[in-house]
Write a protein that holds these residues in place. Structure first.
Motif, PDB file in Angstrom:
ATOM      1  N   TYR A  99      33.877  23.736  41.702  1.00 20.80           N
ATOM      2  CA  TYR A  99      34.895  24.592  42.314  1.00 20.80           C
ATOM      3  C   TYR A  99      34.395  26.072  42.234  1.00 20.80           C
ATOM      4  O   TYR A  99      33.632  26.528  41.519  1.00 20.80           O
ATOM      5  CB  TYR A  99      36.272  24.563  41.444  1.00 20.80           C
ATOM      6  N   THR A 100      34.984  26.797  43.155  1.00 21.09           N
ATOM      7  CA  THR A 100      34.726  28.321  43.094  1.00 21.09           C
ATOM      8  C   THR A 100      35.903  29.124  42.880  1.00 21.09           C
ATOM      9  O   THR A 100      36.968  28.786  43.371  1.00 21.09           O
ATOM     10  CB  THR A 100      34.409  28.572  44.582  1.00 21.09           C
ATOM     11  N   LEU A 101      35.797  29.934  41.483  1.00 22.59           N
ATOM     12  CA  LEU A 101      37.351  30.533  41.276  1.00 22.59           C
ATOM     13  C   LEU A 101      36.850  32.089  41.318  1.00 22.59           C
ATOM     14  O   LEU A 101      35.575  32.620  41.669  1.00 22.59           O
ATOM     15  CB  LEU A 101      37.184  30.518  39.705  1.00 22.59           C
TER      16      LEU A 101
ATOM     17  N   VAL B  75      41.821  32.465  34.832  1.00 22.25           N
ATOM     18  CA  VAL B  75      42.161  33.761  35.844  1.00 22.25           C
ATOM     19  C   VAL B  75      43.142  34.509  35.127  1.00 22.25           C
ATOM     20  O   VAL B  75      42.590  35.721  35.041  1.00 22.25           O
ATOM     21  CB  VAL B  75      42.526  33.064  37.078  1.00 22.25           C
ATOM     22  N   ALA B  76      44.269  34.086  34.523  1.00 21.42           N
ATOM     23  CA  ALA B  76      45.240  34.843  34.143  1.00 21.42           C
ATOM     24  C   ALA B  76      44.508  35.996  32.835  1.00 21.42           C
ATOM     25  O   ALA B  76      44.299  35.473  32.218  1.00 21.42           O
ATOM     26  CB  ALA B  76      46.329  34.011  33.683  1.00 21.42           C
TER      27      ALA B  76
ATOM     28  N   ARG C 221      32.512  32.694  40.982  1.00 25.40           N
ATOM     29  CA  ARG C 221      32.528  32.062  39.846  1.00 25.40           C
ATOM     30  C   ARG C 221      32.733  30.512  39.893  1.00 25.40           C
ATOM     31  O   ARG C 221      33.550  30.120  40.799  1.00 25.40           O
ATOM     32  CB  ARG C 221      33.527  32.489  38.642  1.00 25.40           C
ATOM     33  N   GLN C 222      31.684  29.692  39.531  1.00 23.72           N
ATOM     34  CA  GLN C 222      31.418  28.249  39.539  1.00 23.72           C
ATOM     35  C   GLN C 222      32.430  27.745  38.437  1.00 23.72           C
ATOM     36  O   GLN C 222      32.169  28.239  37.188  1.00 23.72           O
ATOM     37  CB  GLN C 222      30.151  27.825  39.928  1.00 23.72           C
ATOM     38  N   LEU C 223      33.015  26.688  38.760  1.00 20.85           N
ATOM     39  CA  LEU C 223      33.616  25.832  37.700  1.00 20.85           C
ATOM     40  C   LEU C 223      33.395  24.579  37.738  1.00 20.85           C
ATOM     41  O   LEU C 223      33.637  23.738  38.889  1.00 20.85           O
ATOM     42  CB  LEU C 223      35.188  25.894  37.448  1.00 20.85           C
TER      43      LEU C 223
ATOM     44  N   ASP D 160      31.631  35.673  29.286  1.00 21.86           N
ATOM     45  CA  ASP D 160      32.177  36.723  30.213  1.00 21.86           C
ATOM     46  C   ASP D 160      32.599  36.515  31.443  1.00 21.86           C
ATOM     47  O   ASP D 160      31.840  36.090  32.357  1.00 21.86           O
ATOM     48  CB  ASP D 160      31.092  37.972  30.226  1.00 21.86           C
ATOM     49  N   ALA D 161      33.962  36.885  31.662  1.00 22.94           N
ATOM     50  CA  ALA D 161      34.562  36.847  32.919  1.00 22.94           C
ATOM     51  C   ALA D 161      34.134  37.592  34.102  1.00 22.94           C
ATOM     52  O   ALA D 161      34.212  37.302  35.345  1.00 22.94           O
ATOM     53  CB  ALA D 161      35.991  37.133  33.170  1.00 22.94           C
TER      54      ALA D 161
END
Length: 292
Positions: free
Chosen positions: A284-286, A248-249, A231-233, A60-61
């Protein structure tokens, strides 16, 4: 004992030994060289000899929750060639261990593709496939771990040298909200993200994946003010455009590409040191839609 019986007995034992030996050989071939797809061990290995695996985690985004019971379908030139429902499981090469939301769609590598072939997004950006660690770079067992993908996502991958396109589509709603025709398949997909299954000679049923609509479900509109970087990636390799397309898109509606490409560097300064290329083992953080 007659001469006849003395002759028959050695022949009989020779036949028995031959049958046992042949059975052993056939069994070994079925275990080591079988072209059957899928992983019976549930840990994401490659029992086949020419197999493509598209794998990832339905997430879930907005909340980051891993989601089971979402149908993921893979298409080749618009026609369905594989599917899997997200579930509790493990993909050996992801490094994520056992988790919910796993999808692991296996396809026959009909075109004998390897990591040396050019795979690209429809925006002409390169797309990196991987070879299992224990196999050679020329192996026809290849895979892509997408990491976290939200419901309603479509990833399109072209292979220009073979004039083919794969599309990985995650249905926008769980199976319980899809029609039986879509759940049972087979299906097709068009350039607008419409996944269609034939009901019968009289009609069809369609779900539009891009619009995030299922049977009456609709994602709410999100404003830019509702977006935060929380959000972590990890376990992702690629550039900023690829990260935008995958994570993201369409998943963070309040954000544009221009905002993302600058913001992702501001929130991840270590991208500057790697030439704005994401490294597989880095965190990374998104952006994410705020729970508020």
């Amino acid at each position: 004992m007659t001469k006849t019986s003395q002759t028959i007995r050695p022949k009989f034992f020779a036949i028995v030994l031959f049958v046992i030996f042949a059975s052993f050989i056939l069994s070994a071939c079925a275990t080591d060289g079988s072209p059957l797809l899928g992983d019976t061990t549930g840990v994401g290995s490659f029992p086949g000899i020419a197999e493509i695996a598209f794998t990832g985690r339905v997430t879930d985004a907005s909340t980051g929750k891993w989601l089971n019971d979402y149908l993921v379908i893979v298409f080749l030139n618009g026609k369905e060639v594989g599917r899997k429902v997200s579930h509790l499981g493990k993909f050996k090469y992801s490094g994520e261990g056992v988790h919910d939301g796993l999808f692991d769609v296996r396809l026959a590598n009909t075109y004998e593709l390897t990591v040396a072939d050019d795979f690209i997004y429809e925006n002409r950006q390169p797309f990196i496939m991987n070879t299992p660690d224990e196999q050679t770079p020329g192996s026809r067992n290849i895979y892509k771990w997408f990491g976290d993908l939200a419901p309603g996502t479509i990833v399109r991958i072209e292979v220009p040298s073979k004039q083919i396109e794969y599309a990985v589509a995650i249905m926008p709603v769980p199976n319980s909200e899809l029609s039986e025709a879509i759940v049972n398949g087979p299906t097709t997909i068009d350039e607008n993200g419409n996944v269609t299954a034939l009901l019968d000679a009289a009609g069809q049923t369609t779900v539009n994946v891009n619009s995030a609509k299922g049977t009456g479900s609709q994602k709410p509109e999100v404003q830019a003010a509702d977006v935060s970087w929380g959000r972590q990636l990890t376990h992702f390799s690629g550039n900023r455009w690829q990260a935008w397309q995958l994570y993201v898109a369409g998943q963070v509606p309040g954000m544009t590409w221009e905002q993302f490409k600058d913001g992702v560097v501001q929130h991840n300064q270590h991208l500057i040191q790697t030439g704005y290329v994401f490294q597989y083992n880095q965190v990374y953080t998104l952006p994410i839609v705020s729970s508020n």
